[in-house]
Structure formats: C-alpha cells, structure tokens
Enzyme design. Structure first.
Site, PDB file in Angstrom:
ATOM      1  N   HIS A 104       8.656   2.908   9.143  1.00  0.00           N
ATOM      2  CA  HIS A 104       8.413   1.957  10.223  1.00  0.00           C
ATOM      3  C   HIS A 104       7.160   2.388  11.001  1.00  0.00           C
ATOM      4  CE1 HIS A 104       9.408  -1.113  13.157  1.00  0.00           C
ATOM      5  NE2 HIS A 104       9.079  -0.237  14.084  1.00  0.00           N
ATOM      6  N   SER A 158       0.840  -1.211   0.000  1.00  0.00           N
ATOM      7  CA  SER A 158       0.000   0.000   0.000  1.00  0.00           C
ATOM      8  C   SER A 158       0.872   1.257   0.000  1.00  0.00           C
ATOM      9  CB  SER A 158      -0.977   0.015   1.177  1.00  0.00           C
ATOM     10  OG  SER A 158      -0.307   0.202   2.398  1.00  0.00           O
ATOM     11  N   ASN A 162      13.491   3.997   4.801  1.00  0.00           N
ATOM     12  CA  ASN A 162      12.537   2.992   5.264  1.00  0.00           C
ATOM     13  C   ASN A 162      11.405   3.692   5.989  1.00  0.00           C
ATOM     14  OD1 ASN A 162      11.534   0.360   5.932  1.00  0.00           O
ATOM     15  ND2 ASN A 162      12.394   0.588   7.994  1.00  0.00           N
TER      16      ASN A 162
HETATM   17  C1  GRF Z   1       4.011  -0.540   6.797  1.00  0.00           C
HETATM   18  O1  GRF Z   1       3.192  -0.407   7.924  1.00  0.00           O
HETATM   19  C2  GRF Z   1       5.416  -0.096   7.069  1.00  0.00           C
HETATM   20  O2  GRF Z   1       5.490   0.811   8.120  1.00  0.00           O
HETATM   21  C3  GRF Z   1       6.120  -1.383   7.469  1.00  0.00           C
HETATM   22  O3  GRF Z   1       5.498  -2.376   6.728  1.00  0.00           O
HETATM   23  C4  GRF Z   1       4.167  -1.992   6.386  1.00  0.00           C
HETATM   24  C5  GRF Z   1       4.056  -2.188   4.909  1.00  0.00           C
HETATM   25  O4  GRF Z   1       2.749  -2.027   4.456  1.00  0.00           O
HETATM   26  N1  GRF Z   1       7.538  -1.251   7.247  1.00  0.00           N
HETATM   27  P1  GRF Z   1       2.461  -2.022   2.895  1.00  0.00           P
HETATM   28  O5  GRF Z   1       3.018  -3.306   2.312  1.00  0.00           O
HETATM   29  O6  GRF Z   1       3.112  -0.815   2.311  1.00  0.00           O
HETATM   30  O7  GRF Z   1       0.959  -1.965   2.783  1.00  0.00           O
END
Ligand code: GRF
Length: 201
Positions: A108, A12, A106
């Site tokens: 998080h 997403s 990144n």
């Molecule tokens: C996100 O919540 C990000 O913070 C973490 O992994 C999740 C990835 O979600 N690192 P998506 O695959 O981008 O929907």
C-alpha cells in the site's frame, strides 16, 4: 514456492517481482497472474514472461464471494504458497482470506495506518504530511488493516504532486516488496498477534 500475483493495472510491482525471481532475489516462481481487468498491462507483462495470465471477469459472478471462490479454486489447483496483491483493486472477501490465511500480502502506498483505501498518495498530499512511504502487510478481512511486514518512509516535498510522490514511492516499493516476499519464502516472518517479527529461521 509457487506465487500467484493478483493485479488490476499497470503492474510495475509485478515486474519488480518477476525481475527478482529472474535474478535470484526471490527464490520462488510466479505461477500465475490473475486480473479482474481485461486491459490490465500486468497481464501483458505476464504473457511476455511465459507466465499464465488469466482475466476473470467479475460481471460473470453474482457477488464478491462467488468471484473469490473461483479464484480460490484456481489457486488451490495450482498449489500456490503465497498470494501477492500488486495493485489489485478489489477488497478480498472472507472466502479468499480464510482460504489463504496468513499467506496473502499486499503493498500500500502510504505508511499505514495513515491513509488506507483508495488514493493513499493523494490523501497524503491533501493532508499535508511531510513524510509518507509504503507498507507491505498481510491481508485480513479489513481494508489495509492486516499485520505490517515492512515499511519504508519517503519525504514529501512542497512541490510534490500525487504523480511525483507516487513515483518516489514506487521506487521504494519495487525494492521492498521482493524483500518481503523472500522473507516469507525463507520462513523468516513470525507473527505474534498483530506484530510481525523477522527471525533467523
Ligand atoms: C502501488 O502503488 C501499490 O502500492 C498500490 O497500487 C499501486 C500499483 O502499482 N497497491 P503497479 O500496478 O504495481 O505499478
């Protein structure tokens, strides 16, 4: 600027980045999406937008360094200016971190340095914090330890589960990540030691 997105799952955040490129909020383009997971929905999203989607199977490599060397070669060949980790579930080895020092981001799902590593959202629920959020940071050799670029808080409610909190955090992520990426592209991020400032460049 040419961007590479590394993603292991749903993607997403990748979608938010693709959309931000589409509406001009990110002045760059996603050149390639790389995944360690053949079934990552992120690869399908890339395909739909005519972005090169590449699965690289870690089982074909003897160790983490070898795997990252293959990725590094691919990224260098495509003249990538920024590597964006979006739900990428592997810890980067020094091979990749050094190859793109200061050019890997990144996101998080917690307010770092609280709750690094796996399941940041569940960790926040279990700890009982009243506020959590998300963090965009540069990647160094540690686990979620690199210099912080942007952070935003979200409330944690009594009735929250990991799923409901994750959903609230995701909404913020989809806004915050494109913003951080565009700040980088515009040359507005200035690093002094661990501290990252926004300048007017
Ligand atoms: C996100 O919540 C990000 O913070 C973490 O992994 C999740 C990835 O979600 N690192 P998506 O695959 O981008 O929907």
């Amino acid at each position: 600027m040419r961007l590479a997105v590394l993603a292991s799952g749903y993607g997403s955040n990748l979608q938010a980045i693709i959309d931000a490129v589409g509406n001009g909020k990110i002045k760059g383009r996603v050149e390639i999406v790389i995944s360690d997971n053949a079934d990552a929905y992120a690869l399908e999203r890339a395909g739909r937008h005519d972005i090169a989607a590449v699965h690289i199977d870690p089982r074909r490599f003897s160790d983490r360094e070898d795997y990252d060397r293959a990725i590094l070669t691919l990224l260098q060949g495509k003249n990538i200016g920024l590597v964006v980790l979006a739900g990428y579930m592997r810890l980067l080895s020094p091979v990749l971190v050094e190859g793109f020092r200061g050019k890997i981001m990144n996101i998080h799902p917690s307010l770092l340095p609280s709750f690094p590593g796996l399941d940041g959202v569940q960790q926040a629920i279990d700890y009982g914090v009243k506020v959590s959020g998300c963090t965009v940071h540069f990647v160094d050799e540690g686990l979620d330890t690199g210099p912080i670029i942007l952070q935003e808080a979200v409330p944690v409610y009594d009735h929250d589960t990991a799923d409901s909190l994750q959903e609230r955090i995701h909404e913020v992520e989809h806004r915050l990540y494109p913003r951080a990426i565009q700040l980088f592209i515009a040359g507005k991020l200035n690093l002094e030691g661990r501290r990252c400032f926004q300048n007017e460049a």
